[in-house]
Design an enzyme around this catalytic site. Sequence first.
Site, mmCIF file in Angstrom:
data_model
loop_
_atom_site.group_PDB
_atom_site.id
_atom_site.type_symbol
_atom_site.label_atom_id
_atom_site.label_comp_id
_atom_site.label_asym_id
_atom_site.label_seq_id
_atom_site.Cartn_x
_atom_site.Cartn_y
_atom_site.Cartn_z
ATOM 1 N N TYR A 58 -9.832 114.943 3.087
ATOM 2 C CA TYR A 58 -9.205 113.886 2.288
ATOM 3 C C TYR A 58 -8.279 114.454 1.216
ATOM 4 C CZ TYR A 58 -8.505 110.158 -1.060
ATOM 5 O OH TYR A 58 -7.920 109.265 -1.914
ATOM 6 N N HIS A 88 2.107 106.435 -7.858
ATOM 7 C CA HIS A 88 1.016 106.034 -8.755
ATOM 8 C C HIS A 88 1.462 105.883 -10.212
ATOM 9 C CE1 HIS A 88 -1.246 106.898 -5.204
ATOM 10 N NE2 HIS A 88 -2.431 106.796 -5.792
ATOM 11 N N TYR A 284 -30.223 92.393 -47.399
ATOM 12 C CA TYR A 284 -30.226 93.340 -46.281
ATOM 13 C C TYR A 284 -29.034 94.301 -46.289
ATOM 14 C CZ TYR A 284 -33.853 90.606 -43.828
ATOM 15 O OH TYR A 284 -35.005 89.971 -43.459
ATOM 16 N N PHE A 332 -14.889 111.252 -10.222
ATOM 17 C CA PHE A 332 -13.786 110.689 -11.009
ATOM 18 C C PHE A 332 -14.160 109.350 -11.637
ATOM 19 C CE2 PHE A 332 -13.319 109.725 -6.450
ATOM 20 C CZ PHE A 332 -13.653 108.380 -6.490
#
Length: 526
Positions: A58, A88, A284, A332
């Site tokens: 791959y 991309h 508080y 990833f």
Amino acid sequence: MSDTKHHFSYGEDYLTAGIAIKIAQGEIKGIISQSSRAKIQQSRRVVENIVEKGDPVYGINTGFGPLCTTKISKEETNILQNNILQSHSVGVGEPIDLEIAKLMLILKVQSLSKGYSGIAEETLDRILYHIDNDIIPIVPSQGSVGASGDLAPLSHLFLPLIGLGKVSHKKEIISTAELFKKTGKQPLDLGPKEGLALINGTQFIAAHAVQVIAKLHNCLSQADIIGAMMIEGLQGSIKPFYKELHQLRPFKGNIHVASRVKSMLKGSEIMEDHTDCDRVQDPYSLRCIPQVHGASRNAWLHLKELLEVELNSVTDNPIIINEDLTISGGSFHGQPLAMAIDYACLATSEIGSISDRRIYLALEGNSPGVPKLLMEDTGINSGYMILQYTTAALASENKGLCFPSSADSIPTSLGQEDHVSMGSIGGRKALRVLDNLEKILAIELLTAAQAFEFRKPLKSGIILDEIHKKIRTIVPFADKDRVFADDIEKGIEMIKNKTIIEVANQVSQKEKLSLETQFSNEFEVY
């Protein structure tokens, strides 16, 4: 680390958020040692052998994502790697901060230098060139879903390697083509797997987490100091900070915060002045500072521990183990950091929420000697009333930003990538919440200093007294209304510049005082 003062050896030395920031700021130089280069070379040879053999692996000789079954010829493997950077690069939105982009480069070199990615030395050396010469790629902020790596931002980050995209060079944004004209550099010819190794990884998420760690640490440290000053201003009790109480519920963060605050109140005449008062307990927002600040400290520590694992990991895909074993896995995937970032985002918001409550408390005028709205002559003057409107707005905005990004997932890549982390969104969001928190703390700093003034001539502990003196050299006491936005800007600058932390450290060293606790190293070092 090999010489912590000057050098960091990528792939060998242990990287932390603090070291990454120092490399980015030029305080430490990152290098690749000969032993790391040997591992890189070996991994590269494995990839080249795979291409020669032709067995499908791959991303080396196949397409990407849903195209993983499409075989790529030996002659086309280089074209494939250039194409992936271009196809991309689909980011949108404003560019990320240049320091984050530089951190991405640093974190990517650390991961690739482990020698499991098949990257070429020449490619890594070009990335080092960008880091060392502060030539930083322009990266859009939106477009990553945080799984299969931060594909879009990492693609933009590495477009300059092939002569595309834009960079910041000498404080000017220019095209990479123009950069090459200025420097004589040439585009790289990426080999098999290199493009994929560059863009598969979590460096966008991790770089944001590095800044979250640094900024949140700064805010937490100052929140303790400001809270202690507010306790003095409103004559709160020191007893909720006794170790005897916190040893019975020993959360690390609680113990750490209680110890720090108590040490700052030590020796205070203001504390002694109301030892026998008839108030039983404080609201508080004062009394529970150890529990609330401490819980956020624990969240910070959790993110720090997970981030350090990530910074010293290999996060691309596939992983080249050896000549006989390549693994196409999911390292990833951003989920391990995504969830912790969301936790830290909530922790950040909560510090702002309790800070806003202390500001409101200071304005009520219920503490003896402290006037309503922190000003004697009100009516004609509104005093500090409207400053709290700002903190209320900021605290509310932060609450709206606390929905966990990691709770969402939208399938991508035609279903091949059917669960994603959205950690990239969480990282960006956490920094927005931190930006708001710095503003809230700046306003509490001003408010606490104003309340503190009404305790004079009584003195506090030496640390808080010196901090108050420093504040007054920057922002004067307000006896009538003025443009408080100017004061707030100065307060924000003090928070960002760590002004009061520096004063506290200087006084501690000079007087040989200690803000140390048994957990100081865990909570103070990153």
